[in-house]
Motif scaffolding. Sequence first.
Motif, short mmCIF file in Angstrom:
data_model
loop_
_atom_site.label_atom_id
_atom_site.label_comp_id
_atom_site.label_asym_id
_atom_site.label_seq_id
_atom_site.Cartn_x
_atom_site.Cartn_y
_atom_site.Cartn_z
N LEU A 223 53.85 -10.56 49.93
CA LEU A 223 53.01 -11.73 49.75
C LEU A 223 52.95 -12.12 48.26
O LEU A 223 52.91 -11.25 47.40
CB LEU A 223 51.62 -11.45 50.28
CG LEU A 223 50.70 -12.63 50.55
CD1 LEU A 223 51.24 -13.46 51.70
CD2 LEU A 223 49.31 -12.13 50.87
N ALA A 224 52.95 -13.41 47.99
CA ALA A 224 52.88 -13.87 46.60
C ALA A 224 51.56 -13.46 45.96
O ALA A 224 50.52 -13.42 46.64
CB ALA A 224 53.05 -15.39 46.56
N GLY A 225 51.59 -13.18 44.67
CA GLY A 225 50.38 -12.76 43.96
C GLY A 225 49.97 -11.35 44.30
O GLY A 225 48.81 -11.08 44.65
N GLN A 226 50.91 -10.40 44.21
CA GLN A 226 50.65 -9.02 44.59
C GLN A 226 49.48 -8.42 43.81
O GLN A 226 48.59 -7.78 44.39
CB GLN A 226 51.91 -8.19 44.36
CG GLN A 226 53.03 -8.48 45.34
CD GLN A 226 52.83 -7.73 46.65
OE1 GLN A 226 52.49 -6.57 46.65
NE2 GLN A 226 53.01 -8.43 47.75
N TRP A 227 49.47 -8.61 42.50
CA TRP A 227 48.43 -7.98 41.68
C TRP A 227 47.05 -8.52 42.02
O TRP A 227 46.06 -7.79 42.01
CB TRP A 227 48.74 -8.21 40.20
CG TRP A 227 48.62 -9.65 39.77
CD1 TRP A 227 49.58 -10.60 39.78
CD2 TRP A 227 47.42 -10.29 39.31
NE1 TRP A 227 49.08 -11.80 39.35
CE2 TRP A 227 47.75 -11.63 39.04
CE3 TRP A 227 46.11 -9.86 39.09
CZ2 TRP A 227 46.82 -12.55 38.57
CZ3 TRP A 227 45.18 -10.77 38.61
CH2 TRP A 227 45.54 -12.10 38.36
N ALA B 85 41.82 -7.59 44.37
CA ALA B 85 40.73 -8.06 45.23
C ALA B 85 40.36 -7.01 46.28
O ALA B 85 39.18 -6.84 46.61
CB ALA B 85 41.15 -9.36 45.91
N PHE B 86 41.36 -6.31 46.80
CA PHE B 86 41.08 -5.32 47.85
C PHE B 86 40.49 -4.03 47.29
O PHE B 86 39.68 -3.37 47.95
CB PHE B 86 42.36 -4.99 48.62
CG PHE B 86 42.86 -6.14 49.45
CD1 PHE B 86 42.00 -7.14 49.86
CD2 PHE B 86 44.19 -6.21 49.83
CE1 PHE B 86 42.45 -8.21 50.63
CE2 PHE B 86 44.65 -7.27 50.60
CZ PHE B 86 43.78 -8.27 51.00
N PHE B 87 40.89 -3.64 46.08
CA PHE B 87 40.46 -2.33 45.56
C PHE B 87 39.26 -2.42 44.62
O PHE B 87 38.57 -1.43 44.42
CB PHE B 87 41.63 -1.67 44.82
CG PHE B 87 41.36 -0.24 44.43
CD1 PHE B 87 41.29 0.76 45.39
CD2 PHE B 87 41.17 0.10 43.10
CE1 PHE B 87 41.02 2.07 45.03
CE2 PHE B 87 40.91 1.40 42.73
CZ PHE B 87 40.84 2.40 43.70
N ALA B 88 39.02 -3.58 44.02
CA ALA B 88 37.95 -3.70 43.02
C ALA B 88 36.57 -3.30 43.55
O ALA B 88 35.81 -2.62 42.84
CB ALA B 88 37.93 -5.13 42.46
N PRO B 89 36.17 -3.68 44.78
CA PRO B 89 34.83 -3.27 45.22
C PRO B 89 34.62 -1.77 45.25
O PRO B 89 33.49 -1.29 45.06
CB PRO B 89 34.74 -3.86 46.65
CG PRO B 89 35.67 -5.01 46.64
CD PRO B 89 36.81 -4.59 45.74
N TYR B 90 35.70 -1.01 45.44
CA TYR B 90 35.56 0.45 45.50
C TYR B 90 35.13 1.03 44.16
O TYR B 90 34.57 2.12 44.10
CB TYR B 90 36.89 1.06 45.93
CG TYR B 90 36.84 2.56 46.15
CD1 TYR B 90 36.19 3.09 47.25
CD2 TYR B 90 37.44 3.43 45.24
CE1 TYR B 90 36.13 4.46 47.43
CE2 TYR B 90 37.38 4.79 45.43
CZ TYR B 90 36.73 5.30 46.52
OH TYR B 90 36.67 6.66 46.70
N LEU B 91 35.38 0.29 43.09
CA LEU B 91 35.04 0.78 41.75
C LEU B 91 33.58 0.52 41.40
O LEU B 91 33.10 1.02 40.38
CB LEU B 91 35.95 0.12 40.70
CG LEU B 91 37.45 0.32 40.90
CD1 LEU B 91 38.23 -0.45 39.86
CD2 LEU B 91 37.81 1.80 40.86
N LEU B 92 32.88 -0.26 42.20
CA LEU B 92 31.50 -0.60 41.88
C LEU B 92 30.56 0.54 42.26
O LEU B 92 30.76 1.20 43.29
CB LEU B 92 31.09 -1.86 42.65
CG LEU B 92 31.85 -3.15 42.30
CD1 LEU B 92 31.39 -4.28 43.20
CD2 LEU B 92 31.67 -3.51 40.84
#
Length: 316
Positions: A125-129, A134-141
Amino acid sequence: MTTTAPLGTEAQTGPPAAGAAGRRRGTPRRTRTTPGAGFLFVLPFLLVFGLFMVWPIVQGLWMSFTDSSLALRDTSFVGFDNYAEALGDPDVWSSLGNTVVFTVISSVPLVLIALAMALLVHSGLAGQWAWRLAFFAPYLLPVTVVTLIWTWLYQPDLGLGNQLLTTFGLEPVGWLSDESVAMWSVAALTVWWTIGFNFLLYLAALQSLPPTFDEAAALDGAGAWRRLWSVTLPQLRRTTVLVAMLQVLASLKVFDQIYILTKGGPNGSTRPVLEYVYDVGFTGYRLGYASAISYLFFALVIVVSLVQLRLFRQED
């Protein structure tokens, strides 16, 4: 009279120094080992492990057989009375039931949605990063930030959830005040917050798969869905087993987001067993009884883990 040595004798009877040097070069060098030297390297870990892991376990087990209380100085041995009381306590069973419900309704989407997200990102999918972030950032909160965000979303009057419902002509929902909805609200928060870890495990597994099987299936005329079902998913079976086991164990230990978000309400409909242990031990001051409930729950977690491991091994 002169004599001649047989052919090949010179090589065997060469200079002793050269032969010894050759043997030294060909022989692995021996190193001196001091008995017990390895123990010194692991000693710091053993001290920390014993102080912060083994000793609390032993101390808690002993407390479960006493009437230890924060309000009393003296304690006495009561045998299995605390365990018998816990087995007959309806609050223990209701909180344990809430824990099981939360584990089921949160673990299933945390495995399936994480797999779908990883497949989506791995498909090119375009825009891999951007997708990965978006998928992993909430886990860091931290949990306090997550619960604060979702408290705003669940506000009955100004929250985004009810605003969307009223926009489509639906009745507002008591996300945290309705007993039939509150647990689902907590599960939705947990899925959004922790799904990044499972997504990362699945994505790493997908990137390590050899492309030869998928390419061979494509050459045989298999479509994308057929390759996904018959080639990709079977290769992800071990990763799915790992993710499912970790997720079930993590969901059984739920405490912090529920305690901050609902404090077990409304009417105890979201109170997990660990929060009940906290309430009994630090609000009711009954440390011995709280320890007994903790060890009953600990035994249940071990049984669930062993059964789960046995089932997955049989499937393998």
